[in-house]
Design an enzyme around this catalytic site. Structure first.
Site, PDB file in Angstrom:
ATOM      1  N   GLY A   1      28.256 -47.740  38.711  1.00 61.18           N
ATOM      2  CA  GLY A   1      28.409 -47.145  40.035  1.00 61.18           C
ATOM      3  C   GLY A   1      27.135 -46.425  40.430  1.00 61.18           C
ATOM      4  O   GLY A   1      26.052 -46.740  39.927  1.00 61.18           O
ATOM      5  N   SER A   2      27.298 -45.417  41.278  1.00 61.15           N
ATOM      6  CA  SER A   2      26.105 -44.772  41.845  1.00 61.15           C
ATOM      7  C   SER A   2      25.447 -43.823  40.842  1.00 61.15           C
ATOM      8  O   SER A   2      26.095 -43.281  39.946  1.00 61.15           O
ATOM      9  CB  SER A   2      26.499 -43.992  43.100  1.00 61.15           C
ATOM     10  OG  SER A   2      27.169 -42.815  42.719  1.00 61.15           O
TER      11      SER A   2
ATOM     12  N   LYS B   1      39.711 -47.130  34.953  1.00 59.32           N
ATOM     13  CA  LYS B   1      40.052 -46.707  36.305  1.00 59.32           C
ATOM     14  C   LYS B   1      39.235 -47.615  37.227  1.00 59.32           C
ATOM     15  O   LYS B   1      38.022 -47.464  37.369  1.00 59.32           O
ATOM     16  CB  LYS B   1      39.663 -45.237  36.534  1.00 59.32           C
ATOM     17  CG  LYS B   1      40.069 -44.726  37.897  1.00 59.32           C
ATOM     18  CD  LYS B   1      38.852 -44.237  38.638  1.00 59.32           C
ATOM     19  CE  LYS B   1      39.101 -43.984  40.088  1.00 59.32           C
ATOM     20  NZ  LYS B   1      39.062 -45.174  40.947  1.00 59.32           N
ATOM     21  N   PRO B   2      39.914 -48.608  37.824  1.00 53.20           N
ATOM     22  CA  PRO B   2      39.170 -49.491  38.734  1.00 53.20           C
ATOM     23  C   PRO B   2      38.893 -48.788  40.062  1.00 53.20           C
ATOM     24  O   PRO B   2      39.537 -47.781  40.387  1.00 53.20           O
ATOM     25  CB  PRO B   2      40.126 -50.675  38.929  1.00 53.20           C
ATOM     26  CG  PRO B   2      41.489 -50.166  38.595  1.00 53.20           C
ATOM     27  CD  PRO B   2      41.346 -48.946  37.726  1.00 53.20           C
ATOM     28  N   ALA B   3      37.968 -49.328  40.837  1.00 52.68           N
ATOM     29  CA  ALA B   3      37.653 -48.748  42.146  1.00 52.68           C
ATOM     30  C   ALA B   3      38.899 -48.741  43.032  1.00 52.68           C
ATOM     31  O   ALA B   3      39.685 -49.696  43.001  1.00 52.68           O
ATOM     32  CB  ALA B   3      36.556 -49.571  42.806  1.00 52.68           C
TER      33      ALA B   3
ATOM     34  N   GLU C   1      25.563 -47.885  34.082  1.00 49.63           N
ATOM     35  CA  GLU C   1      24.866 -48.921  34.844  1.00 49.63           C
ATOM     36  C   GLU C   1      24.884 -48.420  36.279  1.00 49.63           C
ATOM     37  O   GLU C   1      25.917 -48.448  36.937  1.00 49.63           O
ATOM     38  CB  GLU C   1      25.614 -50.247  34.653  1.00 49.63           C
ATOM     39  CG  GLU C   1      24.730 -51.441  34.905  1.00 49.63           C
ATOM     40  CD  GLU C   1      24.874 -51.948  36.311  1.00 49.63           C
ATOM     41  OE1 GLU C   1      24.106 -51.453  37.181  1.00 49.63           O
ATOM     42  OE2 GLU C   1      25.728 -52.789  36.556  1.00 49.63           O
ATOM     43  N   LEU C   2      23.717 -47.915  36.735  1.00 50.82           N
ATOM     44  CA  LEU C   2      23.698 -47.143  37.984  1.00 50.82           C
ATOM     45  C   LEU C   2      22.964 -47.894  39.106  1.00 50.82           C
ATOM     46  O   LEU C   2      22.871 -49.107  39.067  1.00 50.82           O
ATOM     47  CB  LEU C   2      23.098 -45.765  37.697  1.00 50.82           C
ATOM     48  CG  LEU C   2      23.777 -45.026  36.517  1.00 50.82           C
ATOM     49  CD1 LEU C   2      23.095 -43.719  36.204  1.00 50.82           C
ATOM     50  CD2 LEU C   2      25.270 -44.804  36.791  1.00 50.82           C
TER      51      LEU C   2
ATOM     52  N   GLU D   1      18.707 -47.432  48.219  1.00 51.23           N
ATOM     53  CA  GLU D   1      19.450 -48.662  47.993  1.00 51.23           C
ATOM     54  C   GLU D   1      20.189 -49.007  49.301  1.00 51.23           C
ATOM     55  O   GLU D   1      20.766 -48.126  49.930  1.00 51.23           O
ATOM     56  CB  GLU D   1      20.464 -48.395  46.867  1.00 51.23           C
ATOM     57  CG  GLU D   1      21.091 -49.621  46.312  1.00 51.23           C
ATOM     58  CD  GLU D   1      21.932 -49.326  45.062  1.00 51.23           C
ATOM     59  OE1 GLU D   1      22.405 -48.183  44.897  1.00 51.23           O
ATOM     60  OE2 GLU D   1      22.120 -50.257  44.268  1.00 51.23           O
TER      61      GLU D   1
ATOM     62  N   TRP E   1      33.713 -51.597  43.014  1.00 51.27           N
ATOM     63  CA  TRP E   1      34.442 -52.575  43.827  1.00 51.27           C
ATOM     64  C   TRP E   1      33.655 -53.861  44.040  1.00 51.27           C
ATOM     65  O   TRP E   1      34.215 -54.858  44.468  1.00 51.27           O
ATOM     66  CB  TRP E   1      34.805 -51.962  45.194  1.00 51.27           C
ATOM     67  CG  TRP E   1      33.623 -51.316  45.863  1.00 51.27           C
ATOM     68  CD1 TRP E   1      33.308 -49.980  45.841  1.00 51.27           C
ATOM     69  CD2 TRP E   1      32.577 -51.952  46.607  1.00 51.27           C
ATOM     70  NE1 TRP E   1      32.132 -49.757  46.518  1.00 51.27           N
ATOM     71  CE2 TRP E   1      31.663 -50.956  47.005  1.00 51.27           C
ATOM     72  CE3 TRP E   1      32.314 -53.261  46.987  1.00 51.27           C
ATOM     73  CZ2 TRP E   1      30.511 -51.221  47.745  1.00 51.27           C
ATOM     74  CZ3 TRP E   1      31.162 -53.543  47.723  1.00 51.27           C
ATOM     75  CH2 TRP E   1      30.286 -52.525  48.091  1.00 51.27           C
ATOM     76  N   ASN E   2      32.345 -53.857  43.768  1.00 57.83           N
ATOM     77  CA  ASN E   2      31.553 -55.035  44.181  1.00 57.83           C
ATOM     78  C   ASN E   2      31.749 -56.254  43.279  1.00 57.83           C
ATOM     79  O   ASN E   2      31.616 -57.380  43.719  1.00 57.83           O
ATOM     80  CB  ASN E   2      30.065 -54.689  44.352  1.00 57.83           C
ATOM     81  CG  ASN E   2      29.412 -54.220  43.080  1.00 57.83           C
ATOM     82  OD1 ASN E   2      30.092 -53.820  42.137  1.00 57.83           O
ATOM     83  ND2 ASN E   2      28.103 -54.254  43.028  1.00 57.83           N
TER      84      ASN E   2
ATOM     85  N   CYS F   1      24.032 -54.302  42.756  1.00 56.04           N
ATOM     86  CA  CYS F   1      23.014 -53.347  42.274  1.00 56.04           C
ATOM     87  C   CYS F   1      21.687 -54.038  42.038  1.00 56.04           C
ATOM     88  O   CYS F   1      20.654 -53.382  41.954  1.00 56.04           O
ATOM     89  CB  CYS F   1      23.440 -52.729  40.948  1.00 56.04           C
ATOM     90  SG  CYS F   1      25.024 -51.971  41.012  1.00 56.04           S
TER      91      CYS F   1
HETATM   92  C1  SIN Z   1      25.937 -55.470  39.749  1.00 56.13           C
HETATM   93  O1  SIN Z   1      25.634 -55.551  40.909  1.00 56.13           O
HETATM   94  O2  SIN Z   1      26.013 -54.387  39.202  1.00 56.13           O
HETATM   95  C2  SIN Z   1      26.263 -56.660  38.883  1.00 56.13           C
HETATM   96  C3  SIN Z   1      25.561 -57.874  39.233  1.00 56.13           C
HETATM   97  C4  SIN Z   1      25.494 -58.899  38.118  1.00 56.13           C
HETATM   98  O3  SIN Z   1      26.125 -58.764  37.070  1.00 56.13           O
HETATM   99  O4  SIN Z   1      24.754 -59.852  38.321  1.00 56.13           O
END
Ligand code: SIN
Length: 463
Positions: free
Chosen positions: A210-211, A157-159, A232-233, A366, A133-134, A266
């Site tokens: 995600g996580s 599948k989006p958040a 990408e965690l 985190e 979602w971010n 992230c």
């Molecule tokens: C993320 O927070 O996973 C993506 C941030 C970015 O692409 O800069």
């Protein structure tokens, strides 16, 4: 709607829209359609696919204001950041529309006159993506663009918090001429859809942002059908400020990386490590910058810090602040909240903590929120040791104008993305991804299309 996801505005708690939850049969049918359309999409030449991706990018640019508005409504991020995210999303399409034309094979000198050895690349097949979602636009674009350019079909599948951006993006992709079943979305429970994606014989690749715990489950579940996986965690980025750093510049860049999207990225700086000789001077400048940030509804053009996405996220951040205070951290600014649990909104004012120590939760977990913990170090070796003492390895930042210190930090930090005097390293043309428990594979850049390709070796004999 009986079976629906209620998408609410995290700045007000108000309902924006209800989105239909897909049944198991619908999801399975969508997977079958994606698999079947792979046969035709993968046969279209790369230049034509590139033209269609480019047309999609044009549509996104034409609809920039509307897309940004949707993002701010469902995610809460300030409109100026949402507009930036629309451009960032389109930049992935632009990059991979070109990169798709450069999926080269090679010929290898054979060991006998009667043979020829040829290597080609072909798309893996149907790709199933699960996105967070971010960054509801950019995280989809970063996956869909290389997948489509490589010749794969794509289902997302989006958040559940932010499905509207993905729905609009896919509408625009179809309007641009990308066939209906080449790019599709499904909505529903993450667990159920994750299982359907990983079990499906039609899906050849899972890509997830995600996580770390969910990533581990998806890797395990993908093992039964040996799917390709890109992950990408989570991250826990250190940001190191060396003795010789330009403190004004470092303070501004640290603000940019720490408070982007209200700290819900992230790659946000999560641990600020400052040389002991300049920690007070840096902290003073940093607090002065943090105090300027305006908290509020993202639709207000003055807003720098929007809401926290939900109560769960809010509770985690507050518990980290409280834990740090109990263990001796000093609050320099913030630790202030605008909350209405009944309505469903949660704002946290930018918070800066001093005298943070290794025993505090915030130094291990985190945060995903606008909290900046500051600690000091004596030597650059000690800074590296603290920075690397985490299972995460996504992003790290450092500020120094000394090339020996910079080279040492670059070579010794175990992180996939390193910003040297740079708090905003992300770019469509550069590889994004983590080491250790922060993930597998890279997105963006030359590297970002490879995970969507299979290598095929042809040996021709009897010549
Ligand atoms: C993320 O927070 O996973 C993506 C941030 C970015 O692409 O800069």
């Amino acid at each position: 709607m009986t079976n629906s996801i209620k998408v609410t505005n995290p700045a007000t708690g108000e309902l924006i829209q209800e989105v239909k939850v897909n049944s198991e049969d619908e999801i399975k049918q969508a997977l079958k359609n994606g698999h079947e359309s792979f046969k035709s999409w993968s046969k279209i030449n790369a230049h034509e696919r590139s033209r269609l991706i480019d047309a999609w990018s044009q549509k996104i640019k034409e609809n920039k204001e509307e897309l940004a508005h949707i993002m701010t409504l469902e995610n809460g991020k300030p409109l100026k950041e949402a507009l930036g995210e629309v451009d960032y999303s389109a930049s992935y399409l632009d990059w991979y529309a070109e990169e798709g034309k450069r999926v080269y094979g090679r010929t290898i000198p054979a060991h006998t006159e009667s043979k020829r050895i040829i290597v080609t690349q072909q798309p893996v097949g149907l790709v199933a993506a699960i996105t967070p979602w971010n960054f509801p636009g950019a995280m989809m674009a970063r996956k869909a663009a290389p997948a489509l350019a490589a010749g794969c079909t794509f289902i997302i599948k989006p958040a559940a918090e932010t499905p509207l951006t993905a729905i609009k993006l896919i509408e625009l992709a179809h309007e641009a001429g990308i066939p209906e079943h080449v790019i599709q979305y499904v909505n529903g429970s993450g667990k159920q859809i994750g299982e359907l994606f990983t079990e499906s014989e039609y899906v050849r690749k899972i890509t997830f942002t995600g996580s770390t715990p969910v990533g581990k489950t998806l890797i395990q579940d993908s093992a039964s059908t040996i799917k390709h996986v890109s992950m990408e965690l989570g991250g826990h980025a250190p940001l190191i400020i060396a003795e010789d750093a330009d403190l004004d510049f470092a303070a501004k860049q640290t603000i940019a990386t720490k408070f982007r999207n209200a700290g819900q990225t992230c790659v946000c700086a999560n641990r600020i490590l400052v040389h002991e000789s300049i920690v007070d001077a840096f902290t003073e400048k940093f607090v002065a910058e943090a105090e300027k940030l305006k908290v509020g509804n993202g639709l207000d053009s003055e807003t720098d810090i929007g809401p926290i996405i939900n109560e769960k996220g809010f509770d985690k951040i507050v518990s980290q602040i409280n834990n740090a205070i109990e263990k001796g951290a000093q609050v320099l600014v913030g630790n202030k909240f605008d909350v209405d649990k009944e309505k469903g909104y949660f704002f946290i004012h930018p918070t800066v903590l001093k005298n943070v120590t290794a025993e505090m939760d915030i130094m291990h977990e985190e945060t995903f929120g606008p909290v900046a913990p500051i600690t000091s170090f004596k030597t650059i070796e000690e800074a590296v040791e603290i920075a690397n003492s985490t299972p995460y390895g996504l992003a790290a930042y450092f500020f120094t104008n000394n090339y020996q210190t910079g080279t040492y930090l670059h070579e010794n930090l175990d992180f996939g993305i390193v910003g040297w005097n740079d708090g905003a390293p992300s770019a469509a043309h550069a590889p994004f991804g983590g080491m250790k428990e922060s993930g597998l594979g890279r997105e963006g850049g030359l590297e970002g299309i490879e995970p969507y390709l299979e290598t095929k070796y042809l040996s021709i004999g009897n010549l």
